[in-house]
Design a protein around this motif. Structure first.
Motif, PDB file in Angstrom:
ATOM      1  N   TYR A  52       0.851  -1.189   0.000  1.00  0.00           N
ATOM      2  CA  TYR A  52       0.000   0.000   0.000  1.00  0.00           C
ATOM      3  C   TYR A  52       0.889   1.243   0.000  1.00  0.00           C
ATOM      4  N   PHE A  53       0.328   2.334  -0.480  1.00  0.00           N
ATOM      5  CA  PHE A  53       1.104   3.568  -0.578  1.00  0.00           C
ATOM      6  C   PHE A  53       1.052   4.319   0.746  1.00  0.00           C
ATOM      7  N   ASP A  54       2.233   4.513   1.349  1.00  0.00           N
ATOM      8  CA  ASP A  54       2.362   5.283   2.593  1.00  0.00           C
ATOM      9  C   ASP A  54       2.631   6.740   2.219  1.00  0.00           C
ATOM     10  N   SER A  55       1.627   7.587   2.430  1.00  0.00           N
ATOM     11  CA  SER A  55       1.753   8.995   2.025  1.00  0.00           C
ATOM     12  C   SER A  55       2.832   9.737   2.820  1.00  0.00           C
ATOM     13  N   LYS A  56       3.081   9.295   4.057  1.00  0.00           N
ATOM     14  CA  LYS A  56       4.110   9.959   4.875  1.00  0.00           C
ATOM     15  C   LYS A  56       5.503   9.648   4.343  1.00  0.00           C
ATOM     16  N   LYS A  57       5.722   8.403   3.960  1.00  0.00           N
ATOM     17  CA  LYS A  57       7.031   8.011   3.435  1.00  0.00           C
ATOM     18  C   LYS A  57       7.153   8.290   1.945  1.00  0.00           C
ATOM     19  N   GLY A  58       6.021   8.451   1.279  1.00  0.00           N
ATOM     20  CA  GLY A  58       6.042   8.695  -0.153  1.00  0.00           C
ATOM     21  C   GLY A  58       6.458   7.499  -0.972  1.00  0.00           C
ATOM     22  N   GLU A  59       6.147   6.297  -0.461  1.00  0.00           N
ATOM     23  CA  GLU A  59       6.530   5.064  -1.170  1.00  0.00           C
ATOM     24  C   GLU A  59       5.571   3.952  -0.796  1.00  0.00           C
ATOM     25  N   PHE A  60       5.638   2.852  -1.578  1.00  0.00           N
ATOM     26  CA  PHE A  60       4.814   1.692  -1.271  1.00  0.00           C
ATOM     27  C   PHE A  60       5.468   0.876  -0.149  1.00  0.00           C
ATOM     28  N   VAL A  61       4.635   0.414   0.777  1.00  0.00           N
ATOM     29  CA  VAL A  61       5.091  -0.361   1.933  1.00  0.00           C
ATOM     30  C   VAL A  61       4.304  -1.673   1.971  1.00  0.00           C
ATOM     31  N   PHE A  62       4.993  -2.738   2.325  1.00  0.00           N
ATOM     32  CA  PHE A  62       4.330  -4.039   2.406  1.00  0.00           C
ATOM     33  C   PHE A  62       3.770  -4.259   3.808  1.00  0.00           C
ATOM     34  N   ARG A  63       2.491  -4.584   3.851  1.00  0.00           N
ATOM     35  CA  ARG A  63       1.857  -4.937   5.122  1.00  0.00           C
ATOM     36  C   ARG A  63       1.661  -6.447   5.163  1.00  0.00           C
ATOM     37  N   GLU A  64       2.298  -7.085   6.110  1.00  0.00           N
ATOM     38  CA  GLU A  64       2.250  -8.542   6.205  1.00  0.00           C
ATOM     39  C   GLU A  64       0.849  -9.036   6.543  1.00  0.00           C
ATOM     40  N   LYS A 101       7.659  -9.930  -5.667  1.00  0.00           N
ATOM     41  CA  LYS A 101       8.704 -10.062  -4.654  1.00  0.00           C
ATOM     42  C   LYS A 101       8.382 -11.225  -3.722  1.00  0.00           C
ATOM     43  N   THR A 102       9.376 -12.104  -3.528  1.00  0.00           N
ATOM     44  CA  THR A 102       9.198 -13.283  -2.694  1.00  0.00           C
ATOM     45  C   THR A 102       9.751 -13.036  -1.299  1.00  0.00           C
ATOM     46  N   ARG A 103       8.953 -13.380  -0.295  1.00  0.00           N
ATOM     47  CA  ARG A 103       9.354 -13.242   1.101  1.00  0.00           C
ATOM     48  C   ARG A 103       9.275 -14.611   1.764  1.00  0.00           C
ATOM     49  N   VAL A 104      10.356 -15.015   2.418  1.00  0.00           N
ATOM     50  CA  VAL A 104      10.437 -16.332   3.055  1.00  0.00           C
ATOM     51  C   VAL A 104       9.788 -16.277   4.431  1.00  0.00           C
ATOM     52  N   LEU A 105       8.974 -17.286   4.729  1.00  0.00           N
ATOM     53  CA  LEU A 105       8.325 -17.375   6.038  1.00  0.00           C
ATOM     54  C   LEU A 105       9.284 -17.987   7.048  1.00  0.00           C
ATOM     55  N   GLU A 106       9.225 -17.498   8.266  1.00  0.00           N
ATOM     56  CA  GLU A 106      10.114 -17.988   9.316  1.00  0.00           C
ATOM     57  C   GLU A 106       9.730 -19.406   9.731  1.00  0.00           C
ATOM     58  N   ALA A 107      10.713 -20.259   9.895  1.00  0.00           N
ATOM     59  CA  ALA A 107      10.485 -21.627  10.367  1.00  0.00           C
ATOM     60  C   ALA A 107      10.357 -21.627  11.901  1.00  0.00           C
ATOM     61  N   PRO A 108       9.525 -22.519  12.430  1.00  0.00           N
ATOM     62  CA  PRO A 108       8.657 -23.462  11.719  1.00  0.00           C
ATOM     63  C   PRO A 108       7.397 -22.766  11.224  1.00  0.00           C
ATOM     64  N   PHE A 109       6.836 -23.286  10.128  1.00  0.00           N
ATOM     65  CA  PHE A 109       5.567 -22.766   9.620  1.00  0.00           C
ATOM     66  C   PHE A 109       4.607 -23.943   9.498  1.00  0.00           C
ATOM     67  N   PHE A 110       3.522 -23.878  10.248  1.00  0.00           N
ATOM     68  CA  PHE A 110       2.574 -24.991  10.333  1.00  0.00           C
ATOM     69  C   PHE A 110       1.157 -24.465  10.176  1.00  0.00           C
ATOM     70  N   VAL A 111       0.427 -25.025   9.198  1.00  0.00           N
ATOM     71  CA  VAL A 111      -0.967 -24.642   8.975  1.00  0.00           C
ATOM     72  C   VAL A 111      -1.871 -25.743   9.514  1.00  0.00           C
ATOM     73  N   ILE A 112      -2.828 -25.346  10.344  1.00  0.00           N
ATOM     74  CA  ILE A 112      -3.851 -26.273  10.804  1.00  0.00           C
ATOM     75  C   ILE A 112      -5.194 -25.682  10.388  1.00  0.00           C
ATOM     76  N   ALA A 113      -5.815 -26.304   9.395  1.00  0.00           N
ATOM     77  CA  ALA A 113      -7.071 -25.795   8.837  1.00  0.00           C
ATOM     78  C   ALA A 113      -8.234 -26.636   9.327  1.00  0.00           C
ATOM     79  N   THR A 114      -9.407 -26.013   9.438  1.00  0.00           N
ATOM     80  CA  THR A 114     -10.599 -26.738   9.856  1.00  0.00           C
ATOM     81  C   THR A 114     -11.675 -26.588   8.798  1.00  0.00           C
ATOM     82  N   GLN A 115     -12.538 -27.605   8.714  1.00  0.00           N
ATOM     83  CA  GLN A 115     -13.704 -27.506   7.841  1.00  0.00           C
ATOM     84  C   GLN A 115     -14.762 -28.507   8.268  1.00  0.00           C
ATOM     85  N   ASN A 116     -16.004 -28.203   7.940  1.00  0.00           N
ATOM     86  CA  ASN A 116     -17.140 -29.071   8.214  1.00  0.00           C
ATOM     87  C   ASN A 116     -17.426 -29.882   6.948  1.00  0.00           C
ATOM     88  N   PRO A 117     -17.302 -31.217   7.004  1.00  0.00           N
ATOM     89  CA  PRO A 117     -17.449 -32.023   5.787  1.00  0.00           C
ATOM     90  C   PRO A 117     -18.897 -32.199   5.327  1.00  0.00           C
TER      91      PRO A 117
END
Length: 314
Positions: free
Chosen positions: A81-93, A131-147
């Motif tokens: 997103y564009f940060d008007s104070k910095k005058g540049e695009f900034v990545f929000r995680e 732009k590629t950003r590496v996720l910090e290890a460990p990275f574990f996804v636990i997803a839920t769903q109703n079948p």
């Protein structure tokens, strides 16, 4: 191999959860194997509580995404997103920049949003605007769903399902277990006071040790025979992929580790076969229930001869 930490983790989660010992062991197996878990069961069985209990037991950054039909991929991965104070695009995680991610009711999001998890689950990284950003290890996804519920949901595509090391259901409670659960939550809120007992660095160390768990070559052949048998079964249109075969091996190593052993046995393989392989099948016949795929995996196991050997011998 000092695995007291795994026992401590399971005991800590048990301060909140009643029963579900096998489910907890399989989730720890998935973490050790550096995989991800899909918790699939009807509402009210404790899926989200189990995920939160695990997250609080590990002193690591926790992220949560409540999946809804209007959720966008950028709500998951982040955006520039564009940060008007910095005058540049900034990545929000986005919330994926964490160590343990709870993807709650994942099948309520559109396929486009679901696919935003593909790269981070398979490669541990996120690419936004080239732009590629590496996720910090460990990275574990636990997803839920109703079948069972279909209204307002979008079935997970095969590519997404294949990213999950395991699909697990919650275990049924006995009357005594359910009574104990009600009494435990009647006055107190165990989840609110649960302490972390494991750091993320310790978890990374355990994941490295998991790959050192020994598997006899005859057992490797046995596992590959099982995988190939899924591709020839009359009720299966498309069997387990090569990625699934590797996941099968990693899961067997992880399960052996939770059992306190430095080598894999045939029982370890049988214990992880259904959770790892069933959700990777494309059936050629109509499913006769939500666990039909698991029944077919049991049929496949019965068709493949179990080798006999000294499994500790290298």
């Amino acid at each position: 191999m000092n695995l007291k930490l795994l026992e401590d983790l399971q005991n800590n989660i048990s301060k909140v959860m009643i029963g579900n010992g096998r489910t907890m062991k399989l989730i720890l197996t998935a973490i050790l194997a550096n995989g991800h878990v899909l918790l699939e069961d009807v509402p009210g069985t404790g899926k989200t509580v189990l995920a939160k209990s695990l997250a609080k037991s590990v002193r690591a950054q926790f992220g949560r995404v409540q999946f809804t039909p209007d959720l966008l991929p950028s709500d998951v991965t982040g955006l520039n997103y564009f940060d008007s104070k910095k005058g540049e695009f900034v990545f929000r995680e986005g919330p994926v920049f964490c160590n343990i991610l709870l993807a709650d009711e994942i099948n309520r999001a559109t396929p486009k949003t679901q696919s935003s998890l593909l790269e981070c689950m398979a490669e541990g990284q996120v690419t936004v605007d080239g732009k590629t950003r590496v996720l910090e290890a460990p990275f574990f996804v636990i997803a839920t769903q109703n079948p069972l519920e279909t209204l307002g949901t979008f079935p997970l595509p095969e590519a997404q399902m294949d990213r999950f090391l395991m699909r697990i259901g919650m275990e049924d409670m006995t009357q005594n277990q359910e009574l104990s659960m009600v009494e435990r939550f009647l006055v107190d809120e165990p989840l609110a006071v649960l302490d972390g007992i494991c750091g993320k660095d310790e978890l990374v160390t355990l994941q490295a040790r998991c790959r050192e768990v020994y598997i006899h070559r005859d057992l490797l052949k046995y596992m590959i025979e099982i995988v190939h048998a899924t591709r020839k079964h009359s009720k299966i249109m498309q069997g387990v992929s090569p990625r699934g075969a590797l996941a099968f091996v990693r899961a067997a190593q992880g399960f052996a580790m939770t059992e306190g052993r430095g080598y894999v046995t045939p029982e370890d393989i049988k214990n992880v076969a259904s959770p790892v392989l069933a959700h990777r099948l494309t059936l050629s016949v109509p499913a006769e229930g939500v666990r039909y795929e698991e029944e077919i995996i049991q049929e496949v196991l019965g068709l493949v001869r179990v080798p006999v050997e000294d499994w500790e011998k290298r």
